[in-house]
Design an enzyme around this catalytic site. Structure first.
Site, short mmCIF file in Angstrom:
data_model
loop_
_atom_site.label_atom_id
_atom_site.label_comp_id
_atom_site.label_asym_id
_atom_site.label_seq_id
_atom_site.Cartn_x
_atom_site.Cartn_y
_atom_site.Cartn_z
N GLU A 99 -5.86 -9.26 3.87
CA GLU A 99 -5.10 -8.46 4.84
C GLU A 99 -5.04 -9.26 6.13
OE1 GLU A 99 -5.85 -4.30 5.57
OE2 GLU A 99 -6.38 -3.93 3.46
N GLU A 143 0.85 -1.19 0.00
CA GLU A 143 0.00 0.00 0.00
C GLU A 143 0.88 1.24 0.00
OE1 GLU A 143 -3.86 1.81 2.47
OE2 GLU A 143 -2.87 -0.01 3.14
N GLU A 186 -12.63 -2.64 2.47
CA GLU A 186 -13.25 -2.31 3.75
C GLU A 186 -14.35 -1.27 3.56
OE1 GLU A 186 -10.32 -1.47 6.75
OE2 GLU A 186 -9.32 -3.40 6.49
#
Length: 529
Positions: A333, A53, A199
């Site tokens: 994740e 990320e 998310e």
């Protein structure tokens, strides 16, 4: 389900029951029983995936230094990092996020003139966008990994995502493909996975399940892969946002997505549902990543073993709507999340990586392997310099973490087939915490070789194991073990080999192997016949 598959499932159930219910005295020998003629699901190599990320120094200084850097690089990408990642056979990399993905606009990261923006999620720093689409795909090509692209559902549009995929994958001479060629890549790229949001129940837009489903159907329909080589084989798999825990809000989310999928129309489909789960213990993350003792060690490992129950809970919901297990559970994740290192930017999520994290990684990989029929992709967070990293860098220096060594040791399990291991795990107790003392998995690779991974959780006592083999005539059994002087031992730039592997071999007597496992260790051996 056929009889062989049912037998494997029953054996695995017995294995878990033995782990929970049958303690042993620390000095006793632990017996493992393995029937190599009985195999289960394939341990998909993609459960060893990575996550990069735009966060802290995960990308900038971690992967990207720029072509003019004095640090050896190929087109701006660090040569030392590439070599290290190739050695662990990284199967896929998820990018550009994370929370960052739902604020990422791909056009700012292509072409000769890049737009500088803010990164409000992670430290409020400037995002130069010098590492964009082409740089990421070049990086993947250098390390030999597949692309897992997360598209912007939170602040983007279906049109923006659709145009990104056309830019990436079309071979026909459209304006977008012509632009791609002008930017240095005439051939279409292959995209293995498409993450539709991140998310979305939280940082990706705080959506309700129904609202997310309205977006999922649109993005699944219109964000298409046009690469001609991916139309029949190697098709791009679409991963929907899934749960982030085991509480009602997340079981309801899984229920909603899976029910919608079962009742879907021809115009949309998905191939996977994501699951995010960090080993945190309590929020905000307060446990130290270095300078801790046995109490924190045992508390963290107890927390990480909850991954098994979490997968069981959501798999049961998925089974109601998808008994054939067409939809993969993508744990894209996972990993340990500790307090930021003192003196670091809290938004950069910098933490050390200890022997405890190596054991934590092995325990999670073992859980994924035992759920191989449903868990077919996973991505540890994160690859470099962030959270539970494989690699840490500081300017021109690079160090490999204990977690890196576990991933390298486990590389032979990629695309092997589960072989059930029956054993009495025993118990390790510290204070009011009791854990299984031993954990183990086995896999048969495509060449027929048996691989065995065994973790001794106990930080104080060695374990003598006796492995009974059926269906194989063992001639030798050798491999590597990973341990260190203390549970919080770490590798640093000045002492890079405090936690490293050493060779180990098992004694063979007939159809039995004898092996001594050091305290707080991870061991992987191969059995030659």
């Amino acid at each position: 389900m056929g009889q062989p598959a049912l037998l494997v499932q029953c054996l695995l159930a017995i294995h878990f029951a033995l782990i929970v219910t049958a303690p042993v005295v620390a000095q006793e020998k632990i017996e493992l029983r393995i029937d190599v003629s009985t195999t289960g699901a394939k341990i998909d190599r993609n459960i060893f995936g990575q996550f990069a990320e735009h966060l802290g120094h995960g990308v900038y200084q971690g992967i990207w230094v720029g072509p003019n850097s004095k640090i050896p690089n190929t087109r701006g990408i660090r040569n030392d990092v590439v070599a290290a990642l190739k050695a662990i056979k990284v199967p896929n990399v998820r990018w550009p996020g994370g929370c960052f993905a739902d604020e990422y606009h791909w056009r700012k990261g292509i072409g000769p003139q890049r737009v500088e923006t803010l990164n409000p999620n992670w430290g409020g720093v400037i995002e130069p966008n010098s590492f964009g689409t082409h740089e990421f795909m070049d990086f993947l090509d250098q390390i030999g990994a597949a692309a897992f692209i997360s598209v912007n559902v939170g602040s983007g549009t279906p049109q923006e995502a659709a145009e990104w995929l056309e830019y990436l994958t079309t071979a026909q001479p459209t304006t977008l493909s012509t632009e791609r060629a002008a930017n240095g890549h005439s051939a279409p790229y292959k995209i293995a996975y498409l993450g539709i949001g991140n998310e979305s129940w939280d940082c990706g837009g705080n959506m309700t399940p129904d609202y997310y489903l309205s977006q999922l159907k649109i993005y699944s329909r219109f964000v298409r892969n046009f690469n001609p080589t991916q139309q029949t084989k190697e098709q791009m798999l679409k991963i929907a946002v899934g749960p982030g825990g085991g509480e009602a809000r997340w079981t309801e989310w899984t229920e909603a997505v899976m029910k919608a999928w079962q009742n879907r129309q021809w115009s949309w489909d998905i191939n996977g549902l994501s699951l995010h789960n960090y080993t945190v213990v309590r929020w905000p993350p307060a446990f130290k990543s270095v300078g801790f003792g046995e109490t924190e060690y045992s508390q963290i490992l107890k927390s990480t073993l909850e991954m098994d129950n979490l997968i069981n809970k959501h798999s049961a919901i998925m089974d109601k709507y998808d008994p054939e297990k067409k939809i993969a559970l993508a744990v894209d994740e996972w990993g340990a999340w500790y307090a930021p290192l003192p003196g670091s930017n809290p938004g950069f999520l910098v933490q050390q990586n200890s022997l405890r994290d190596a054991i934590l990684a092995a325990l999670n990989l073992n859980i994924f392997a035992r759920h191989a029929d449903r868990v077919r992709i996973a991505n540890i967070a994160q690859m470099i310099n962030v959270l539970q990293a494989m690699i840490m860098t500081d300017k021109g220096q690079m160090v490999l973490t204990p977690t890196y060594h576990v991933f390298k040791m486990y590389a032979p399990f990629q695309d092997s087939y589960v072989v059930p291991v029956l054993f009495n795990a025993g118990t390790y107790t510290h204070g009011d915490i009791t854990l299984p003392r031993l954990d183990a998995i086995a896999g048969k690779d495509t060449a027929g070789k048996l691989w065995l991974g065994i973790t001794n959780v106990d930080p104080n006592q060695a374990v003598e194991v006796e492995i009974s083999l059926t269906g194989i005539n063992a001639k030798s059994a050798t491999g590597e073990t990973l341990t260190a002087p203390k549970v919080d031992s770490v590798n640093t730039f000045n002492s890079p080999n405090t936690v490293t592997t050493k060779s180990v071999s098992a004694k063979i007597q007939g159809r039995k192997l004898a092996l001594r496992l050091e305290p707080k260790s991870v061991t992987v051996i191969s059995v030659e016949q």
